[in-house]
Design a protein around this motif. Sequence first.
Motif, mmCIF file in Angstrom:
data_model
loop_
_atom_site.group_PDB
_atom_site.id
_atom_site.type_symbol
_atom_site.label_atom_id
_atom_site.label_comp_id
_atom_site.label_asym_id
_atom_site.label_seq_id
_atom_site.Cartn_x
_atom_site.Cartn_y
_atom_site.Cartn_z
ATOM 1 N N ILE A 6 -18.196 23.986 10.293
ATOM 2 C CA ILE A 6 -17.777 23.155 11.416
ATOM 3 C C ILE A 6 -18.243 23.766 12.728
ATOM 4 O O ILE A 6 -18.682 23.074 13.644
ATOM 5 C CB ILE A 6 -16.241 22.989 11.407
ATOM 6 N N VAL A 7 -18.151 25.101 12.816
ATOM 7 C CA VAL A 7 -18.538 25.814 14.032
ATOM 8 C C VAL A 7 -19.528 26.904 13.639
ATOM 9 O O VAL A 7 -19.297 27.633 12.664
ATOM 10 C CB VAL A 7 -17.305 26.447 14.720
ATOM 11 N N PRO A 8 -20.627 27.073 14.355
ATOM 12 C CA PRO A 8 -21.567 28.161 14.046
ATOM 13 C C PRO A 8 -20.915 29.528 14.259
ATOM 14 O O PRO A 8 -19.911 29.665 14.958
ATOM 15 C CB PRO A 8 -22.717 27.928 15.036
ATOM 16 N N ASP A 9 -21.509 30.541 13.652
ATOM 17 C CA ASP A 9 -20.954 31.892 13.755
ATOM 18 C C ASP A 9 -21.280 32.565 15.082
ATOM 19 O O ASP A 9 -20.594 33.510 15.476
ATOM 20 C CB ASP A 9 -21.487 32.766 12.611
ATOM 21 N N ASP A 10 -22.307 32.115 15.772
ATOM 22 C CA ASP A 10 -22.766 32.814 16.977
ATOM 23 C C ASP A 10 -22.498 31.991 18.238
ATOM 24 O O ASP A 10 -23.362 31.873 19.106
ATOM 25 C CB ASP A 10 -24.253 33.148 16.874
ATOM 26 N N ALA A 233 -16.058 37.135 23.923
ATOM 27 C CA ALA A 233 -16.700 37.546 22.673
ATOM 28 C C ALA A 233 -15.684 37.596 21.529
ATOM 29 O O ALA A 233 -15.995 37.203 20.391
ATOM 30 C CB ALA A 233 -17.360 38.913 22.859
ATOM 31 N N SER A 234 -14.475 38.045 21.815
ATOM 32 C CA SER A 234 -13.448 38.131 20.773
ATOM 33 C C SER A 234 -13.017 36.755 20.299
ATOM 34 O O SER A 234 -12.873 36.508 19.090
ATOM 35 C CB SER A 234 -12.235 38.901 21.307
ATOM 36 N N VAL A 235 -12.797 35.837 21.228
ATOM 37 C CA VAL A 235 -12.380 34.481 20.849
ATOM 38 C C VAL A 235 -13.497 33.775 20.088
ATOM 39 O O VAL A 235 -13.249 33.090 19.082
ATOM 40 C CB VAL A 235 -11.970 33.680 22.094
ATOM 41 N N ASN A 236 -14.744 33.927 20.538
ATOM 42 C CA ASN A 236 -15.864 33.308 19.835
ATOM 43 C C ASN A 236 -16.039 33.880 18.439
ATOM 44 O O ASN A 236 -16.454 33.167 17.514
ATOM 45 C CB ASN A 236 -17.152 33.491 20.640
ATOM 46 N N ALA A 237 -15.732 35.164 18.264
ATOM 47 C CA ALA A 237 -15.881 35.782 16.952
ATOM 48 C C ALA A 237 -14.879 35.225 15.940
ATOM 49 O O ALA A 237 -15.156 35.203 14.739
ATOM 50 C CB ALA A 237 -15.713 37.300 17.070
#
Length: 333
Positions: A6-10, A233-237
Amino acid sequence: MRLLRIVPDDTKFDFMRFRRISFPISAMLSIVAILLFFYHGLNFGIDFVGGTLVEVQTKAGPADLAKMRATIGSLHLGDVQLQEFGAPNDVLIRISEQPGGDQAQQAAIQKVRDALGDSVDYRRVEVVGPSVSTELLSYGTIGLVLAIVAILIYLWFRFEWQFALGAMIANVHDLVLTVGFMSLTHIDFDLTSIAALLTILGYSLNDTVVIYDRIREMLRRYKRLPMPELLNASVNATLSRSIVTHVTVAMSLLALLLFGGQAIHSFTATMMFGVVLVGTYTSVFIASPILIYLGVGVGRMGGAEEPEPPAVTSTAAPAVSKPAASRRARARR
């Protein structure tokens, strides 16, 4: 398997730039929810106010609520509420607490049975006295307060005090908005609603702890990275994990809301709002950016930055250019 993502990893979304919008909006919504609680109140169920709950199903097609209301109203039982739920022939009858104790409550049920006759089937009958309802309400409130205190103590030992305070602010924010939603929609507030609020506390805490754990890990690794960038960066991870989890929970709750029946309607409606809508928003836009205002990571700027991972190198012998090879050959001669 890439099609299932659903969401990319990067991802590199800048969530922290919305903190100047999310905090005023949350503060305004919290104030509105508190005002709704004090002025509009909650629709306390039989569990907390006492009385009688009778669930019936008409035999001859859809229920005629106006006729049934007139029939039961002629019995002079005080405040009587009729509500259609589920199928058109399912009716929920609420009778206020009768003076005279349990015998008066049973007499009221018998009057309703005699008035409706054989035209309905009785699916459920519940009677709750005043002492039991008061005790249930006090125990439910105590349970919520103890859960909040226990979470605060756990987070204080698990993380630093700033993380504990940030998570508690986020959890209280979830509870306040959920109670405001229940007051606005006037859904039943009963024991299942208390269970829903406790579940929202645990679910919101789980999502917040996952993000906080990643924040703490990155605080140790990157000593000079600005705090907003580190939080982004933490939330995106953890974004992919959070969205997949919330989508699956939302699908389960939607099925319960549509097909679970009136008995768990309050629970599923409260969970749908508190977990899917408020909990997801709070973990990203409240629990994470509030660490900036609590001073997390201020004293780390002078530390040493963790070096970047070394580049992959080949184990083969390095190649020698042709001019260098010719010079070495002439030297040997």
